[in-house]
Design an enzyme around this catalytic site. Structure first.
Site, PDB file in Angstrom:
ATOM      1  CG  PHE A 100     118.745  55.506  70.901  1.00  0.00           C
ATOM      2  CD1 PHE A 100     118.812  55.663  69.444  1.00  0.00           C
ATOM      3  CD2 PHE A 100     119.538  54.777  71.495  1.00  0.00           C
ATOM      4  CE1 PHE A 100     119.929  55.169  68.873  1.00  0.00           C
ATOM      5  CE2 PHE A 100     120.587  54.441  70.865  1.00  0.00           C
ATOM      6  CZ  PHE A 100     120.638  54.431  69.622  1.00  0.00           C
ATOM      7  CD  GLU A 101     110.681  58.054  69.864  1.00  0.00           C
ATOM      8  OE1 GLU A 101     109.706  57.205  69.814  1.00  0.00           O
ATOM      9  OE2 GLU A 101     110.708  59.039  69.407  1.00  0.00           O
TER      10      GLU A 101
END
Length: 558
Positions: free
Chosen positions: A254-255
């Site tokens: 995730f970013e």
């Protein structure tokens, strides 16, 4: 009245025994009986020799030869006592292996026996297990002019022993409907994208024993699970992708907005404590459900940035440190944590000094935080240490693979030697906290296989070759130039020989970093012997030899 005349015919049966002698008799063919393995499905966590045994007899002569054809080759089986014949087969992939055993007698009569043995990973699931030491690379699903697209079959035989397919994103960035990004122009049948060709390509790498996981997120992979219904859609969609393409696990990458769980005010990181933050709890529940659904063989990894993990030591606010409650609640399910030590600003270590990326000190300080644990901002919560077997050092393959953070492989080795064995290096300013060193550190990750392969980026496969050899290559004699310390194992005896040094202590570790043997000596000889039945196990041992001058030499011995 008329009479019917019946004629009776009597038949007498005689039994004859025919006996023949010599060359006038027909030849009786050999008889083959399968002995071992008793089960034709063999479960292995790593490829081990499978002893195959049969009995072959000939009622009217002798057995001249028994051969086995397996995995494309024919071999003569070794004759043993009581008419037994054996062959040790070493599998190279998790698959079914058809076997043809042929027995030939003294007059060229032949009998064949057909069997199939299947090599599987565990009795509970189909997943290829993680290797003892990990060299993991991401594989782009898209085109790149410099880091060109690679088919999975092109990765067979490289030093990467785990590959992560990049990426799963969400449909129209809705945050919860997963979709696998595919290179539709590379897998084409009659001008149309053929999903089966992609599946076959992935399987080609898996057949070589390399687990292929799929990474969720990346720069464009927006994931936000606002409700339980969205979490269920997300989980079911992931199951469909995993099952269709036979992935061995998932990676959480995730970013950006995906890391905003709306839990900046959280102080209780327990599972009960996160229940008040649905976006956080739904992510935790999603991956717990995946692991529970597929079982312990299913691989779960995560590759967050330092901002979402180590920065939480200095400040837990906004999204700083936001992945820590996820890691805390998934620490039992998580197999590997691979914090990206790149594209990062300076970060404070446990000594409260700032360290800059692209240096061995950054690698050692950031990794030591995970191995030692740390307090999270002003929350009052302590993020407990992870075992070395779950910690992987993550770096870009070359300068152009990331904005910042590239460290030449030779410099990476310096950092790893310090973390694993306490070996000093020039320019070291960070000192490990009590508890180290950590021989069981699991390995390395890089972005990406494609960049590592690019000749224009650095030397082609320079990262994976260097680090692959470091973790999984040939035995290392010594990392000291002038001492020439060597070691070898014969049965249950470890012998250490030093050219000039007088040996004071020998410590033996397994690959999990556990001390399995320690023996002290009087430091008046340069050759010592250590006995332990543990050495009968065929594996790699990490040996730390301490000489009279308190200088430590590290050996890796098979």
């Amino acid at each position: 009245m008329k009479y019917l005349k019946l004629n009776y015919c009597y038949e007498k049966t005689h039994t004859f025994i025919l006996t023949c002698f010599g060359s006038n008799c027909p030849n009786q063919l050999p008889v083959i009986t399968w002995n071992a393995p008793s089960s034709t499905t063999i479960y292995q966590s790593s490829f081990q020799t499978v002893p195959i045994s049969v009995s072959a007899t000939d009622a009217d002569g002798t057995i001249a030869n028994v051969s086995i054809t397996i995995n494309g080759s024919t071999h003569t089986m070794t004759a043993g006592g009581n008419n037994t014949y054996s062959y040790n087969f070493l599998p190279t992939a998790y698959q079914a292996y058809p076997i043809v055993i042929k027995a030939t007698d003294n007059v060229s009569g032949q009998t064949t026996l057909n069997k199939t043995i299947t090599i599987a990973t565990t009795s509970n699931n189909r997943f290829i297990p993680l290797p003892n030491k990990v060299v993991l690379g991401y594989a782009h699903s898209w085109e790149n002019a410099e880091a060109t697209f690679l088919y999975f079959n092109q990765m067979v035989g490289k030093k990467f022993n785990v590959v992560a397919y990049a990426f799963i994103e969400t449909v129209n960035r809705d945050g919860y409907t997963p979709v696998l990004t595919t290179n539709d122009n590379r897998y084409v049948t009659n001008g149309v994208f053929d999903r089966q060709l992609l599946k076959n390509d992935i399987q080609a790498l898996r057949n070589s024993g390399v687990p292929v996981i799929v990474s969720i997120g990346g720069q464009n992979g927006h994931v936000v699970l606002q409700t339980v219904a969205q979490k269920n859609t997300f989980v079911n969609g992931l199951k469909a992708i995993i099952d269709e393409f036979q992935f061995d696990g998932v990676d959480i990458d995730f970013e950006g907005g995906s890391m905003d769980f709306g839990a900046a005010g959280l102080t209780d990181f327990s599972y009960t404590g996160i229940s008040a933050y649905p976006r956080l709890k739904n992510v935790v529940d999603a991956f717990k459900e995946l692991k529970q659904h597929y079982g312990p063989g299913f691989i779960l990894t995560a590759a967050p940035e330092t901002f979402y993990v180590q920065v939480g030591y200095q400040s837990y606010a906004g999204t700083a440190g936001s992945f820590l409650p996820v890691l805390h609640n998934l620490r039992n399910e998580m197999d590997l944590l691979m914090v990206q030590l790149y594209n990062s600003g300076p970060v404070g270590g446990l000594d409260n000094q700032n360290y800059f990326s692209a240096t061995p000190n950054f690698v050692t300080s950031m990794t030591d935080m995970l191995l030692k644990g740390f307090n999270v901002g002003t929350t009052g919560f302590h993020f407990d240490a992870l075992p070395p077997s779950k910690v992987v050092v993550a770096l870009p393959a070359c300068q152009r693979a990331a904005g910042t953070g590239y460290l030449a492989p030779s410099e990476v080795v310096k950092a790893l030697d310090y973390l694993r064995y306490g070996t000093n290096f020039s320019g070291r300013t960070y000192t490990m906290q009590p508890g180290g060193p950590y021989p069981g550190l699991r390995g390395v990750m890089t972005w990406s296989v494609n960049w590592d392969a690019a000749a224009s980026c650095a030397s082609s496969y320079g990262f994976s070759e260097t680090l692959g050899n470091y973790f999984n290559g040939s035995p290392i004699v010594s990392n000291r130039v002038n001492n020439d310390v060597k070691g070898f194992i014969v049965e249950n005896k470890l012998t250490i020989q030093a050219k000039t040094a007088l040996i004071k202590q020998v410590n033996v570790y397994n690959l999990l970093g556990q001390l399995i043997k320690q023996q002290n000596f009087d430091a008046n000889t340069n050759t010592v012997e250590v006995f332990d039945d543990y050495f009968n196990n065929k594996q790699i041992f990490i040996i730390k030899v301490v000489d009279k001058e308190e200088i430590i030499t590290e050996l890796k011995i098979y």
